[in-house]
Structures are given as C-alpha cells and as structure tokens.
Design a protein around this motif. Sequence first.
Motif, short mmCIF file in Angstrom:
data_model
loop_
_atom_site.label_atom_id
_atom_site.label_comp_id
_atom_site.label_asym_id
_atom_site.label_seq_id
_atom_site.Cartn_x
_atom_site.Cartn_y
_atom_site.Cartn_z
N PHE A 1 -37.42 -7.72 -32.29
CA PHE A 1 -37.79 -6.43 -31.72
C PHE A 1 -36.68 -5.94 -30.80
O PHE A 1 -35.86 -6.72 -30.31
N GLY A 2 -36.65 -4.63 -30.59
CA GLY A 2 -35.62 -4.04 -29.74
C GLY A 2 -36.15 -2.80 -29.05
O GLY A 2 -37.36 -2.55 -29.03
N THR A 3 -35.26 -2.03 -28.47
CA THR A 3 -35.63 -0.80 -27.78
C THR A 3 -34.88 0.37 -28.41
O THR A 3 -33.86 0.18 -29.08
N CYS A 4 -35.39 1.57 -28.19
CA CYS A 4 -34.75 2.75 -28.78
C CYS A 4 -35.13 4.00 -27.99
O CYS A 4 -36.08 3.99 -27.21
N GLY A 5 -34.40 5.05 -28.23
CA GLY A 5 -34.76 6.36 -27.71
C GLY A 5 -35.51 7.15 -28.77
O GLY A 5 -35.51 6.77 -29.95
N VAL A 6 -36.18 8.21 -28.38
CA VAL A 6 -36.95 9.01 -29.33
C VAL A 6 -36.67 10.50 -29.10
O VAL A 6 -36.28 10.91 -28.01
N LEU A 7 -36.86 11.29 -30.14
CA LEU A 7 -36.74 12.75 -30.04
C LEU A 7 -38.10 13.42 -29.93
O LEU A 7 -38.18 14.58 -29.54
N ASP A 8 -39.15 12.70 -30.27
CA ASP A 8 -40.51 13.23 -30.21
C ASP A 8 -41.08 13.02 -28.81
O ASP A 8 -41.34 11.89 -28.40
N ARG A 9 -41.29 14.11 -28.07
CA ARG A 9 -41.77 14.01 -26.69
C ARG A 9 -43.22 13.51 -26.62
O ARG A 9 -43.71 13.15 -25.55
N ASN A 10 -43.91 13.51 -27.74
CA ASN A 10 -45.29 13.02 -27.75
C ASN A 10 -45.37 11.49 -27.71
O ASN A 10 -46.45 10.93 -27.51
N ALA B 1 -44.90 8.24 -25.83
CA ALA B 1 -44.83 7.88 -24.42
C ALA B 1 -43.71 6.89 -24.14
O ALA B 1 -43.32 6.11 -25.03
N ASP B 2 -43.22 6.92 -22.90
CA ASP B 2 -42.21 5.96 -22.48
C ASP B 2 -42.76 4.54 -22.60
O ASP B 2 -43.90 4.27 -22.22
N CYS B 3 -41.97 3.63 -23.13
CA CYS B 3 -42.33 2.22 -23.33
C CYS B 3 -43.44 2.04 -24.37
O CYS B 3 -44.08 0.98 -24.41
N ALA B 4 -43.67 3.05 -25.21
CA ALA B 4 -44.65 2.89 -26.29
C ALA B 4 -44.11 1.90 -27.32
O ALA B 4 -42.91 1.71 -27.46
N ILE B 5 -45.02 1.26 -28.03
CA ILE B 5 -44.64 0.34 -29.10
C ILE B 5 -44.57 1.12 -30.40
O ILE B 5 -45.52 1.80 -30.78
N ILE B 6 -43.44 1.03 -31.08
CA ILE B 6 -43.22 1.76 -32.33
C ILE B 6 -43.10 0.75 -33.47
O ILE B 6 -42.33 -0.21 -33.39
N LEU B 7 -43.88 0.97 -34.53
CA LEU B 7 -43.79 0.14 -35.73
C LEU B 7 -43.09 0.95 -36.81
O LEU B 7 -43.71 1.78 -37.48
N PRO B 8 -41.79 0.75 -37.02
CA PRO B 8 -41.07 1.53 -38.03
C PRO B 8 -41.49 1.17 -39.45
O PRO B 8 -41.86 0.03 -39.72
N ASP B 9 -41.47 2.17 -40.33
CA ASP B 9 -41.76 1.90 -41.75
C ASP B 9 -40.54 2.12 -42.63
O ASP B 9 -40.57 1.87 -43.83
N ALA B 10 -39.43 2.59 -42.01
CA ALA B 10 -38.17 2.76 -42.74
C ALA B 10 -37.02 2.77 -41.75
O ALA B 10 -37.22 3.05 -40.57
N ALA B 11 -35.84 2.44 -42.23
CA ALA B 11 -34.65 2.43 -41.38
C ALA B 11 -33.52 3.16 -42.08
O ALA B 11 -33.34 3.03 -43.30
N MET B 12 -32.76 3.97 -41.31
CA MET B 12 -31.57 4.62 -41.84
C MET B 12 -30.46 3.58 -41.98
O MET B 12 -30.25 2.77 -41.09
N ARG B 13 -29.76 3.63 -43.09
CA ARG B 13 -28.69 2.65 -43.34
C ARG B 13 -27.33 3.30 -43.06
O ARG B 13 -26.64 3.73 -43.97
N ASP B 14 -26.97 3.33 -41.78
CA ASP B 14 -25.69 3.94 -41.43
C ASP B 14 -24.64 2.89 -41.08
O ASP B 14 -23.65 3.16 -40.43
N GLU B 15 -24.91 1.64 -41.51
CA GLU B 15 -23.93 0.57 -41.31
C GLU B 15 -23.55 0.01 -42.68
O GLU B 15 -24.01 0.52 -43.70
N GLY B 16 -22.76 -1.03 -42.73
CA GLY B 16 -22.35 -1.54 -44.02
C GLY B 16 -22.95 -2.88 -44.39
O GLY B 16 -22.95 -3.26 -45.56
N THR B 17 -23.49 -3.59 -43.40
CA THR B 17 -23.96 -4.95 -43.65
C THR B 17 -25.09 -5.01 -44.65
O THR B 17 -25.12 -5.89 -45.53
N SER B 18 -26.04 -4.09 -44.54
CA SER B 18 -27.22 -4.16 -45.42
C SER B 18 -26.87 -3.99 -46.89
O SER B 18 -27.62 -4.44 -47.76
N TYR B 19 -25.72 -3.41 -47.17
CA TYR B 19 -25.33 -3.19 -48.57
C TYR B 19 -24.93 -4.50 -49.26
O TYR B 19 -24.78 -4.53 -50.48
#
Length: 202
Positions: A149-158, A160-178
Amino acid sequence: MYHDMDDLIDVCVGHMANDRFTPEQVRAYMKGLLPKLDYWKRYTNLAGAEKFEEFKHQLIDEINALHVEGMPKVAVSCFSFTTFDRMVALFPDAEQIAEMKCASQRFPVYKVRYHDVELALYLSGVGAPQCVGQQEEIYALGAECLVLFGTCGVLDRNIADCAIILPDAAMRDEGTSYHYAPPSDEIPVNVHHAGLFRSLLE
C-alpha cells in the motif's frame, strides 16, 4: 520477453518507431548501440545464446537460494519510511530475518506476529524497477503473498483526506510492467480481492 539481441531489437522497434523515425532507422540505431553495452559484451564473451542462457539460469538459481528458513508466507510493505517505522514500532518483538540491498540503501525485513498470523514487513523503494526488484526478492526469500500500500494525491475533491482508496486499474507510464504483461495503457489491479477488501473496510 526476449532471448537474444534480435528479439530485443524487434521489441524496441515496436515501441520506438513513430512519425519521426521509421522502423528501419530504429533497427539500424539499436544494432549500432546494443553491442556497445556491457550486457551484450558479456553475451559475446560467453560465446552466444546457449552459454548466455546457462549464465541467466545460474543467476536465477542464486536468487532462489536466498530462501530464508521460517520466512512468513505473507509480506506487507509500504513506501513511506514514516509509516513503516510506525508499523514496525507496533511490534516490540519484531525480529529482523533478512536484508535486501540496492546500490544506495539497505532494506531490513522483519518478522512479526499479528493475531496469531506471522507477517514479514519491509519498506519498498520508490520507483518501479526498484520496487519490483524487491518484490522478486521477497518471493525468493519465501513469501507467497504480498500486501503493498502507498499514498497518493487526488483530483476529486469529494475524496476525503486520508481516505482509503481501492484502485481497480493503474496507468502504465513506466517501463517495468512491460516485462511482465503485454503492452497497454492501463492494467487491471485487485481483480480477485477487491470484494474482500471492501467487506473488511465496511
């Protein structure tokens, strides 16, 4: 996955060719560049593909030999050293059982017991190559499941600060996952366990 220089060049051509550089230009560039790298010099010194495959298997065997007796099957990790220090401090009997290393840092691995379940705790390095390299090593040490687990910033003001986010997809903007999955802009995550995570948080 590539097995020799020609395979790697084919991969590079597929990713690097664009409106400015034709596939032929990319292929010519890579054929001039790759033989100058130490990795491929070693390939030549080892007398080609067969010997190089033996060399790679030797390295894999050395990694597999890292197995730690009594290593917990479940490992938990995060990216913030502050969070990690707080997490380890919760377990006065935490025992260091291993140490992972990179060129600039050492990462101790601790064994703790939580509700009669043994866990391994370690701090993940920031950046995909280092993070994934540690994951490979933690599995080689004997872990079978990793909770990261890690921390992140959000663009959605709805949200809350320190909310728990369960992602269902990740953007692949690095090379390792390939190196681990076919090319795509996004990759699904938590596919099998999202429902369980939600039930635990409700």
